[in-house]
Design an enzyme around this catalytic site. Structure first.
Site, PDB file in Angstrom:
ATOM      1  N   SER A  95       0.870  -1.192   0.000  1.00 18.17           N
ATOM      2  CA  SER A  95       0.000   0.000   0.000  1.00 18.17           C
ATOM      3  C   SER A  95       0.897   1.229   0.000  1.00 18.17           C
ATOM      4  O   SER A  95       2.075   1.160   0.389  1.00 18.17           O
ATOM      5  CB  SER A  95      -0.862  -0.014   1.254  1.00 18.17           C
ATOM      6  OG  SER A  95      -1.432   1.249   1.489  1.00 18.17           O
ATOM      7  N   TYR A 129      -1.983  -0.798  10.348  1.00 25.08           N
ATOM      8  CA  TYR A 129      -2.107  -1.123   8.918  1.00 25.08           C
ATOM      9  C   TYR A 129      -0.816  -0.750   8.175  1.00 25.08           C
ATOM     10  O   TYR A 129      -0.250  -1.552   7.423  1.00 25.08           O
ATOM     11  CB  TYR A 129      -3.308  -0.371   8.325  1.00 25.08           C
ATOM     12  CG  TYR A 129      -3.541  -0.639   6.856  1.00 25.08           C
ATOM     13  CD1 TYR A 129      -4.163  -1.801   6.432  1.00 25.08           C
ATOM     14  CD2 TYR A 129      -3.125   0.278   5.878  1.00 25.08           C
ATOM     15  CE1 TYR A 129      -4.376  -2.048   5.072  1.00 25.08           C
ATOM     16  CE2 TYR A 129      -3.333   0.033   4.523  1.00 25.08           C
ATOM     17  CZ  TYR A 129      -3.958  -1.136   4.129  1.00 25.08           C
ATOM     18  OH  TYR A 129      -4.161  -1.382   2.797  1.00 25.08           O
TER      19      TYR A 129
END
Ligand code: NAD
Length: 584
Positions: free
Chosen positions: A454, A467
Site C-alpha cells: 500500500s 495497517y
C-alpha cells in the site's frame, strides 16, 4: 544417451542414416521436435515427456549430430535442401499419410521455417511452432529493408542484432571452431550452459556435444551467407505458425520478428521471460503452448483471440490470486483471465471466490478454479499449496493480495487488533511466499510473486499505525525476497496502491469508537473512496505490467506516486502530513 522411455530406430535419408526416437501412441497426432545448434535431440527430453501422454512424439538427431551419421563430404552436405530431404524421410517413416506438427528450436526452427515455406512439403505439415530461430529468408529481407530504408530505430535494431550474431561470423572461419569445440570449448560448454543459461542436469548436454558442435558448424557455412545474400521472395508459410519468443535471448533480438505476419498469415505469438534454451528451462510452458496450439489445429479451431497487451505473455500460465473474491484481487484475477491464463481464485469467502472463477472463465481464462482459504491460517495455506500442486501445478504467478483495513490511533489499537491485521496482511503474505515460492524455486522454471502492499508502506499516518506497519513490512519482505530469488529467475514485486474504490471500507476496523460510530465511519470512508473513484481494474493492469517488466516497487494512483517521492526527497513534509488527523 537417449530419451528416457523412447523407442529408437534408424531412418535412411539419401547419404545419411538418422537416429529417430518415438514416444507415445502412434495413433495420436504426430509432433516432430527438431533440435538446434549445438545440440542433439535430447534437448527435447523434458518437453517430449510432457507431450507424450497426448501425442505421438518424434525426435531425431539432425545429420552429423548425436546418433545420426554425417554426410561426406561435409561441405554442401548440410544445405537446407538436404535437411528438408531428411525431415520428409522422417515424416514418411513415422507418420505415413498424415501430416505432422513440426516444432523447432534454434537451428531446428531455422530448418522448420524452410520446411513450412517450401512447396514440396505441402500436405506433410499440419502446423509449425518456432522458437528462437528465424527463417534465413525472412532474416535476409529484414536486413535488406533496414539497409535500404534506414531510420535511427531500424539502424539500431540492425546493429543490435549484428552484435548478437558474433558467433555466426566465428563459425564461418575454417578449422578453428572445430578445434575449439573438440578441445576446451567442448569441455567447458556444460559449465557455460549452467552459468549463463541456468541449463543443466540429467545428462544434458550429452557426450556427443563436442562432435555435434564441430560438425554442425556446416549448418552455418552451407546456408547463412547464401540465403542472407539472396533470400527467397516467396517464403510464405503454408501452415499455421506459433512463434514463441524468449525475451532475454542472448543471440536473437525480438525485433527480428517485427512484421512476421506478412510471411505467416495464420500467426499466434507468445513471449516468455526467459533466455535462449527454453526447451530445457521452461518445459512446462513450452509443452502447454505446443499442446494448446496442436489441439486447436487438429480440432480445426482458431485459438481464442485474447485481448490486451499481455495476452502473448500470460496465455496458459497458472496464476493464483488471494483475496480474489472482491476489489483488487477480483480485478487482477479477471485481467489475467482476459490474457488467457489459468486462474486459481482464492478467498476466505467461498461464494465470492466461486463467482470470480465463473467470471474468469467468461473473461477468457483457459481454466479457472475457486479455492477457499484464510491466508492467515498456516495449516489452511499448507493444504491449499498441496492441493494446487497436485491438481493444477506450480503457479507461474502468485499474487498475495488478501488484506484487511484497520484505522485508529496506536493508543486505542488493542493487541488483538494488531494480531489480526499482522496475521492477515503480513503473515498471509509470508505463508503465500514461503509455500508457493518454495515450489517455484524447486521447479526451477522461474515465476513471479506480486505482493499487494500500500502507499501506507511509505507514507506514515497517525491513524494507520497497525495497517501501515503491516504494509511497510510487506514492502521490505518483497525487497528482501526479490534479492534472494533473483538468481532463480523468480521476480518479486511490491504493488503499492493509494486510495482505490473497493469494498475494503465496508470491512475495515476502526478502533477507539463504539459500534454505532464505527458503522458511521465505514459509510463515510466508503463515500470518500467512491468520490475518489479510482478503479481496481487500473491496479490490476499495473500488476500485469509489473510482472512483464519485472518491476520491484510499483506505486499505483497519483497520491501513491506522490507519497513515494515525498518519502524519498522530502521526508520532513511526509512526517508533517502524518500528523494530520483524517476527517471522516
Ligand atoms: P476488498 O475488501 O475489496 O477485498 C479483499 C478480499 O480479500 C475480500 O474478498 C476478502 O474476503 C479477502 N480476504 C480478506 N481477508 C482474507 C483472509 N484472511 N484470507 C483470505 N481472503 C481474505 O479489498 P481491496 O481494496 O481489494 O484490498 C486488496 C488488497 O489491496 C489488500 O491487501 C489491501 O490492503 C490493499 N490495498 C487496498 C487499497 C484500497 O484503497 N482499496 C489501497 C492500498 C492497498
Amino acid at each position: 544417451m537417449t530419451v528416457a522411455g523412447a523407442r529408437e530406430r534408424r531412418v535412411r535419408a539419401g547419404d545419411v542414416e538418422l537416429c529417430v526416437a518415438e514416444l507415445g501412441d502412434p495413433a495420436h497426432p504426430t509432433v516432430v521436435l527438431v533440435h538446434g545448434y549445438p545440440d542433439s535431440k535430447e534437448v527435447w527430453s523434458e518437453v517430449a515427456a510432457r507431450l507424450s501422454g497426448r501425442f505421438h512424439v518424434v525426435l531425431y538427431d539432425v545429420r552429423g549430430h548425436g546418433g545420426s551419421t554425417a554426410p561426406s563430404p561435409l561441405r554442401g552436405g548440410f544445405t537446407l535442401e538436404r535437411l528438408t530431404d531428411d525431415f520428409l524421410a522422417v515424416a514418411d517413416a513415422v507418420s505415413p499419410g498424415r501430416p505432422v506438427h513440426l516444432v523447432g528450436h534454434d537451428w531446428g526452427s531455422v530448418q522448420g521455417w524452410e520446411f513450412a515455406t517450401v512447396v514440396r512439403t505441402r500436405g506433410r505439415i499440419a502446423s509449425f511452432t518456432s522458437m528462437s530461430g528465424p527463417s534465413l529468408d525472412h532474416f535476409g529481407h529484414w536486413i535488406n529493408s533496414r539497409v535500404r530504408r534506414p531510420t535511427p530505430r531500424r539502424a539500431a535494431q540492425l546493429l543490435g542484432q549484428s552484435a548478437k550474431s558474433w558467433y555466426v561470423y566465428a563459425l564461418h572461419t575454417p578449422v578453428l571452431p572445430e578445434l575449439a569445440w573438440r578441445g576446451p570449448l567442448g569441455r567447458r560448454w556444460p559449465h557455460i550452459l549452467r552459468r549463463r543459461e541456468k541449463v543443466g542436469g540429467d545428462g544434458y548436454p550429452t557426450a556427443s556435444l563436442p562432435s555435434d558442435a564441430a560438425l554442425g558448424a556446416w549448418l552455418y557455412r552451407d546456408n547463412v551467407r547464401a540465403r542472407l545474400g539472396s533470400p527467397r521472395p516467396d517464403a510464405f508459410a503454408h501452415v499455421p505458425v506459433q512463434l514463441i519468443t524468449p525475451l532475454d535471448d542472448a543471440f536473437l533480438s525480438e525485433h527480428l520478428y517485427d512484421g512476421l505476419e506478412q510471411w505467416a498469415a495464420r500467426l499466434t505469438r507468445r513471449t516468455l521471460d526467459a533466455k535462449h534454451w527454453i526447451p530445457r528451462t521452461r518445459p512446462d510452458q513450452v509443452a502447454y503452448w505446443i499442446t494448446e496450439f496442436v489441439e486447436s489445429v487438429e480440432g480445426d479451431r482458431v485459438l481464442p483471440v485474447r485481448s490486451g497487451p499481455h495476452a502473448q505473455r500470460f496465455g496458459g500460465q497458472l496464476v493464483l490470486v488471494t483475496g480474489a473474491g472482491s476489489g483488487i484481487g477480483r480485478a487482477t484475477a479477471l485481467a489475467f483471465a482476459k490474457a488467457g491464463a489459468r486462474v486459481v481464485a482464492v478467498d476466505r469467502d467461498a461464494e465470492t471466490a466461486a463467482e470470480t472463477a465463473v467470471l474468469a472463465r467468461e473473461a477468457g481464462a483457459a481454466e479457472a478454479w475457486a479455492e477457499t482459504a484464510d491466508v492467515s491460517d498456516e495449516r489452511a495455506m499448507e493444504q491449499l499449496a498441496a492441493k494446487v500442486d497436485a491438481e493444477y501445478g506450480t503457479p507461474d504467478v502468485l499474487v498475495n493480495n488478501a488484506g484487511i483495513g484497520l484505522s485508529g490511533s496506536f493508543l486505542t489499537t488493542s493487541t488483538e487488533d494488531w494480531r489480526r491485521v499482522v496475521d492477515v496482511n503480513l503473515f498471509g503474505v509470508i505463508h503465500g511466499c514461503r509455500l508457493f515460492g518454495a515450489r517455484m524455486a524447486e521447479r526451477g522454471q522461474g515465476g513471479h510473486i506480486v505482493n499487494i502492499a500500500s502507499a501506507a508502506a511509505f507514507q506514515p499516518s497517525r491513524a494507520l499505525s497497525a495497517y501501515a506497519t503491516s504494509k511497510a513490512a510487506v514492502l521490505m519482505l518483497s525487497e528482501c525476497l526479490r534479492a534472494e530469488l533473483a538468481g532463480r529467475g523468480i521476480g518479486v514485486t511490491a504493488v503499492c496502491p493509494g486510495i482505490v474504490n473497493t469494498g475494503i471500507t465496508g470491512t475495515a476496523r476502526f478502533t477507539g469508537v463504539d459500534a454505532v460510530e464505527e458503522r458511521r465511519l465505514r459509510m463515510s470512508a466508503a463515500r470518500w473512496y467512491g468520490v475518489r473513484n479510482y478503479p481496481a481494474e487500473k491496479v490490476a493492469s499495473a500488476v500485469l505490467d509489473a510482472v512483464v517488466r519485472d518491476r520491484a516497487v510499483v506505486p499505483v494512483t497519483p497520491e501513491a506516486r506522490g507519497a513515494r517521492l515525498m518519502s524519498r526527497w522530502m521526508p520532513g513534509a511526509s512526517r508533517r502530513l502524518a500528523r494530520v488527523e483524517p476527517r471522516l
